[in-house]
Design a protein around this motif. Structure first.
Motif, PDB file in Angstrom:
ATOM      1  N   GLY A 148      40.542  42.343  43.983  1.00 12.02           N
ATOM      2  CA  GLY A 148      39.261  42.598  43.334  1.00 12.02           C
ATOM      3  C   GLY A 148      39.083  44.055  42.995  1.00 12.02           C
ATOM      4  O   GLY A 148      38.624  44.405  41.897  1.00 12.02           O
ATOM      5  N   PHE A 149      39.443  44.906  43.929  1.00  8.83           N
ATOM      6  CA  PHE A 149      39.371  46.349  43.684  1.00  8.83           C
ATOM      7  C   PHE A 149      40.271  46.747  42.519  1.00  8.83           C
ATOM      8  O   PHE A 149      39.865  47.484  41.613  1.00  8.83           O
ATOM      9  CB  PHE A 149      39.768  47.084  44.959  1.00  8.83           C
ATOM     10  CG  PHE A 149      40.010  48.553  44.776  1.00  8.83           C
ATOM     11  CD1 PHE A 149      38.949  49.433  44.684  1.00  8.83           C
ATOM     12  CD2 PHE A 149      41.299  49.061  44.696  1.00  8.83           C
ATOM     13  CE1 PHE A 149      39.163  50.790  44.517  1.00  8.83           C
ATOM     14  CE2 PHE A 149      41.517  50.404  44.534  1.00  8.83           C
ATOM     15  CZ  PHE A 149      40.458  51.269  44.441  1.00  8.83           C
ATOM     16  N   GLY A 150      41.513  46.252  42.533  1.00  8.27           N
ATOM     17  CA  GLY A 150      42.461  46.612  41.486  1.00  8.27           C
ATOM     18  C   GLY A 150      42.016  46.174  40.110  1.00  8.27           C
ATOM     19  O   GLY A 150      42.121  46.923  39.133  1.00  8.27           O
ATOM     20  N   LEU A 151      41.510  44.949  40.007  1.00  2.78           N
ATOM     21  CA  LEU A 151      41.047  44.449  38.711  1.00  2.78           C
ATOM     22  C   LEU A 151      39.879  45.272  38.185  1.00  2.78           C
ATOM     23  O   LEU A 151      39.794  45.547  36.976  1.00  2.78           O
ATOM     24  CB  LEU A 151      40.639  42.978  38.842  1.00  2.78           C
ATOM     25  CG  LEU A 151      41.780  41.985  39.069  1.00  2.78           C
ATOM     26  CD1 LEU A 151      41.223  40.586  39.310  1.00  2.78           C
ATOM     27  CD2 LEU A 151      42.749  41.963  37.894  1.00  2.78           C
ATOM     28  N   ALA A 152      38.980  45.670  39.080  1.00  2.00           N
ATOM     29  CA  ALA A 152      37.841  46.477  38.652  1.00  2.00           C
ATOM     30  C   ALA A 152      38.280  47.848  38.164  1.00  2.00           C
ATOM     31  O   ALA A 152      37.765  48.360  37.156  1.00  2.00           O
ATOM     32  CB  ALA A 152      36.843  46.625  39.808  1.00  2.00           C
ATOM     33  N   LEU A 277      46.513  53.160  38.728  1.00  2.00           N
ATOM     34  CA  LEU A 277      45.969  53.078  40.079  1.00  2.00           C
ATOM     35  C   LEU A 277      45.484  51.658  40.362  1.00  2.00           C
ATOM     36  O   LEU A 277      45.724  51.107  41.442  1.00  2.00           O
ATOM     37  CB  LEU A 277      44.839  54.090  40.237  1.00  2.00           C
ATOM     38  CG  LEU A 277      44.276  54.318  41.649  1.00  2.00           C
ATOM     39  CD1 LEU A 277      43.697  55.730  41.730  1.00  2.00           C
ATOM     40  CD2 LEU A 277      43.187  53.313  42.000  1.00  2.00           C
ATOM     41  N   GLY A 278      44.802  51.071  39.386  1.00  4.63           N
ATOM     42  CA  GLY A 278      44.315  49.707  39.558  1.00  4.63           C
ATOM     43  C   GLY A 278      45.431  48.699  39.680  1.00  4.63           C
ATOM     44  O   GLY A 278      45.376  47.778  40.508  1.00  4.63           O
ATOM     45  N   VAL A 279      46.471  48.835  38.855  1.00  4.12           N
ATOM     46  CA  VAL A 279      47.617  47.918  38.923  1.00  4.12           C
ATOM     47  C   VAL A 279      48.265  47.976  40.303  1.00  4.12           C
ATOM     48  O   VAL A 279      48.574  46.943  40.912  1.00  4.12           O
ATOM     49  CB  VAL A 279      48.642  48.253  37.823  1.00  4.12           C
ATOM     50  CG1 VAL A 279      49.934  47.460  38.030  1.00  4.12           C
ATOM     51  CG2 VAL A 279      48.061  47.955  36.444  1.00  4.12           C
ATOM     52  N   CYS A 280      48.472  49.183  40.811  1.00  6.29           N
ATOM     53  CA  CYS A 280      49.079  49.331  42.137  1.00  6.29           C
ATOM     54  C   CYS A 280      48.183  48.754  43.223  1.00  6.29           C
ATOM     55  O   CYS A 280      48.671  48.178  44.205  1.00  6.29           O
ATOM     56  CB  CYS A 280      49.368  50.802  42.421  1.00  6.29           C
ATOM     57  SG  CYS A 280      50.635  51.522  41.354  1.00  6.29           S
ATOM     58  N   SER A 281      46.871  48.882  43.036  1.00  2.00           N
ATOM     59  CA  SER A 281      45.939  48.374  44.036  1.00  2.00           C
ATOM     60  C   SER A 281      45.945  46.851  44.111  1.00  2.00           C
ATOM     61  O   SER A 281      45.537  46.284  45.134  1.00  2.00           O
ATOM     62  CB  SER A 281      44.525  48.862  43.719  1.00  2.00           C
ATOM     63  OG  SER A 281      44.442  50.269  43.781  1.00  2.00           O
ATOM     64  N   LEU A 282      46.395  46.185  43.049  1.00  2.00           N
ATOM     65  CA  LEU A 282      46.514  44.730  43.099  1.00  2.00           C
ATOM     66  C   LEU A 282      47.469  44.292  44.200  1.00  2.00           C
ATOM     67  O   LEU A 282      47.333  43.206  44.769  1.00  2.00           O
ATOM     68  CB  LEU A 282      47.014  44.191  41.752  1.00  2.00           C
ATOM     69  CG  LEU A 282      46.091  44.335  40.546  1.00  2.00           C
ATOM     70  CD1 LEU A 282      46.810  43.876  39.286  1.00  2.00           C
ATOM     71  CD2 LEU A 282      44.813  43.532  40.748  1.00  2.00           C
ATOM     72  N   TYR A 331      48.969  56.546  45.918  1.00  2.00           N
ATOM     73  CA  TYR A 331      47.556  56.391  46.286  1.00  2.00           C
ATOM     74  C   TYR A 331      47.102  54.946  46.052  1.00  2.00           C
ATOM     75  O   TYR A 331      46.455  54.337  46.906  1.00  2.00           O
ATOM     76  CB  TYR A 331      46.712  57.362  45.479  1.00  2.00           C
ATOM     77  CG  TYR A 331      45.239  57.369  45.821  1.00  2.00           C
ATOM     78  CD1 TYR A 331      44.765  58.156  46.866  1.00  2.00           C
ATOM     79  CD2 TYR A 331      44.322  56.612  45.105  1.00  2.00           C
ATOM     80  CE1 TYR A 331      43.409  58.181  47.185  1.00  2.00           C
ATOM     81  CE2 TYR A 331      42.973  56.625  45.409  1.00  2.00           C
ATOM     82  CZ  TYR A 331      42.521  57.408  46.446  1.00  2.00           C
ATOM     83  OH  TYR A 331      41.180  57.426  46.762  1.00  2.00           O
ATOM     84  N   GLY A 332      47.455  54.405  44.898  1.00  2.18           N
ATOM     85  CA  GLY A 332      47.038  53.046  44.576  1.00  2.18           C
ATOM     86  C   GLY A 332      47.660  51.996  45.467  1.00  2.18           C
ATOM     87  O   GLY A 332      47.020  50.987  45.798  1.00  2.18           O
TER      88      GLY A 332
END
Length: 415
Positions: A148-152, A277-282, A331-332
Motif C-alpha cells: 500500500g505504501f509503495g503504490l501510494a 522509491l515506491g517500486v522498491c517499497s512494494l 531506502y525504498g
C-alpha cells in the motif's frame, strides 16, 4: 472444512491483509509520504523557508504522536474497524482542506490532524493482524502491507509532477485534493471488509493448525515474557524506534527538495526517483517480513537499518545519478519494512490482546523522533545551506540503532 478457511477456500485473513494494504495506502502512503513530492512546489508558491517546511512535517508527527497515545483508550470502546474508518476519513478531509489553505499556519494545523488520523489508523491496522495470523505467518502477512505504501508513493511520484507541469503554481493544490479523493473508495472498501477478530466469522487465525499443538507452551512462554522480560525489552525497542523515527523522516521529507534545490533537478525528474522509491517499497515488506519469519526479528531489524545507513551515506557523499538511484533503492527496500517488523516483534513478545497497547507506546516514542527530525534537519540545512550534515547525522544514529538491536534477546527466551 477447516474452521480457519472461509467458504471460498481463501482464509478471510487475506481479505484483512488487502483491506490493511488500502489503509496503509491512505494513512501513510498518501497522508504522510506524498508530502515529499508536494512540498517543493508548495514551498515555492507560498515562499516557505526550510524551517517552516520542517514544521509542517513536524506538525503531522505531533498529531501522529497524539493519535498513537490516544488509540489505546479508543480501541476497547470503539474497536479497530470503526476507528480505522473514522481516522482514514479524517486524513482525507484534512488533505482536502490543505488544498485550499493559503499560508503556513493553517496548513501546519490541518496537517497535524492528518497525522492524528494516520497515527490511529496505523496502530489499529497493525495491531489487528496478530489476531488473524499465527506467529509463523505474522511477519509475511504484516510485510505485505508495504504494498500500500509503495503504490501510494508511485502514484504521487507520477501524478504530482504531471499536475505541476499542467497547473504551474496552483498544481500543488490539485495534488493535495486529487490524492485525497483517490483515497475515498479505498476507505469504503476497508470499512466493508475489515473484521476485528476471526471469531466474528467463526474462524481461527491463519496457520492455526500448524501451531495448535504448541498452544500451551506458547501461552506459558508469553506469560514468562509478560512477567519477567517484557519490561526490559520495551525500552530497547522504544530506543530503536525513536532513532528510526528521528532519521528516516529526514530523508522522506527532504530528499525531493534536496534533488531539486541542491542537485538542480527538475521536479519531473526528481519524481522519477520517488517512483523508484515506491517500486522498491512494494517488495520491502514481503522481503524483510519473510526474512524475519525465517531468521528472526532481530536480524531483520538490523538488516533494514543497515540498508538505511548506506542510503544516507550515499546521498551525503555520492555524486551523480548512480549514487542517487542506489540510495533511493536501499531506502525504498528497507525503510517501511521496519514499522511492520516492529509490529510483528511486539506480537512475538506479548499476547495479541496487549499488542495494541505496547505498539501504541512505541509508536508515540517513534512519533517524538519524527517530530524532532524535520525540525533539526531544517535548522541544520538553514545553517549549512544544504542537507549533507543532516544525512550524515541520520546515518550515524541509524548505526547506533543497529548496535542496540543486536542486544535484543530471542523470543524463545535465549539471550
Amino acid at each position: 472444512m477447516s474452521p480457519s478457511t472461509s467458504m471460498t477456500g481463501l482464509h478471510y485473513g487475506w481479505w484483512i491483509v488487502i483491506s490493511a494494504i488500502f489503509s496503509i495506502f491512505v494513512c501513510l502512503g498518501i497522508g504522510r509520504f506524498a508530502l515529499g513530492m508536494l512540498l517543493p512546489t508548495m514551498g515555492e508558491a507560498l515562499t516557505l523557508s526550510y524551517v517552516q517546511m520542517g514544521w509542517i512535517s513536524t506538525s503531522n508527527f505531533v498529531g501522529y504522536l497524539l493519535g498513537a497515545l490516544w488509540v489505546r483508550r479508543l480501541i476497547p470502546r470503539y474497536g479497530e474497524r470503526r476507528l480505522i474508518f473514522l481516522s482514514l476519513m479524517l486524513v482525507v478531509a484534512t488533505m482536502l482542506f490543505v488544498s485550499v489553505a493559503n499560508n503556513f499556519l493553517p496548513i501546519a494545523i490541518l496537517y497535524g490532524f492528518t497525522g492524528l488520523g494516520s497515527g490511529i489508523a496505523l496502530v489499529c491496522t497493525i495491531s489487528i493482524m496478530p489476531h488473524w495470523f499465527t506467529t509463523s505467518w505474522r511477519g509475511r502477512a504484516i510485510g505485505f502491507l508495504s504494498i500500500g505504501f509503495g503504490l501510494a508513493v508511485i502514484l504521487a511520484g507520477w501524478a504530482v509532477p504531471w499536475i505541476d507541469e499542467q497547473m504551474a503554481q496552483t498544481g500543488w493544490r490539485l495534488g493535495w485534493g486529487g490524492l485525497a479523493l483517490v483515497c475515498v473508495p479505498l476507505v469504503l472498501f476497508n470499512l466493508a471488509m475489515t473484521r476485528n477478530r476471526p471469531t466474528e466469522l467463526g474462524l481461527t487465525p491463519f496457520g492455526g493448525e500448524l501451531e495448535r499443538t504448541d498452544a500451551h507452551q506458547k501461552h506459558d512462554l508469553q506469560s514468562v515474557w509478560t512477567q519477567d522480560i517484557l519490561g526490559k525489552i520495551t525500552p530497547r525497542l522504544s530506543f530503536i524506534y525513536f532513532l528510526f523515527g528521528l532519521t528516516y523522516v529526514v530523508y522522506a521529507t527532504f530528499i525531493i527538495t534536496t534533488l531539486v534545490r541542491e542537485h538542480g533537478m527538475e521536479q519531473a525528474k526528481a519524481g522519477q526517483f520517488w517512483i523508484w522509491l515506491g517500486v522498491c517499497s512494494l517488495f520491502c515488506g514481503p522481503l524483510f517480513g519473510g526474512f524475519s519469519d525465517r531468521f528472526g526479528r532481530r536480524a531483520s531489524i538490523a538488516a533494514s537499518l543497515s540498508f538505511q545507513t548506506f542510503a544516507y551515506a550515499l546521498i551525503a557523499f555520492g555524486s551523480g545519478a548512480w549514487s542517487v538511484y542506489a540510495s533511493v533503492v536501499l531506502y525504498g527496500l528497507s525503510t517501511f519494512s521496519l514499522p511492520l517488523i516492529m509490529g510483528a516483534t511486539v506480537a512475538d513478545y506479548a499476547s495479541p490482546e496487549r499488542v495494541a497497547g505496547i505498539l501504541g507506546k512505541l509508536t508515540a516514542i517513534f512519533g517524538i523522533g519524527q517530530i524532532l527530525g524535520p525540525i533539526l534537519a531544517g535548522v541544520m540545512a538553514d545553517y549549512c545551506g544544504e542537507f549533507t550534515a543532516a544525512y550524515l547525522a541520520s546515518g550515524s544514529l541509524a548505526a547506533l540503532a543497529i548496535a542496540v538491536t543486536l542486544t535484543l534477546p530471542d523470543p524463545s527466551g535465549k539471550e
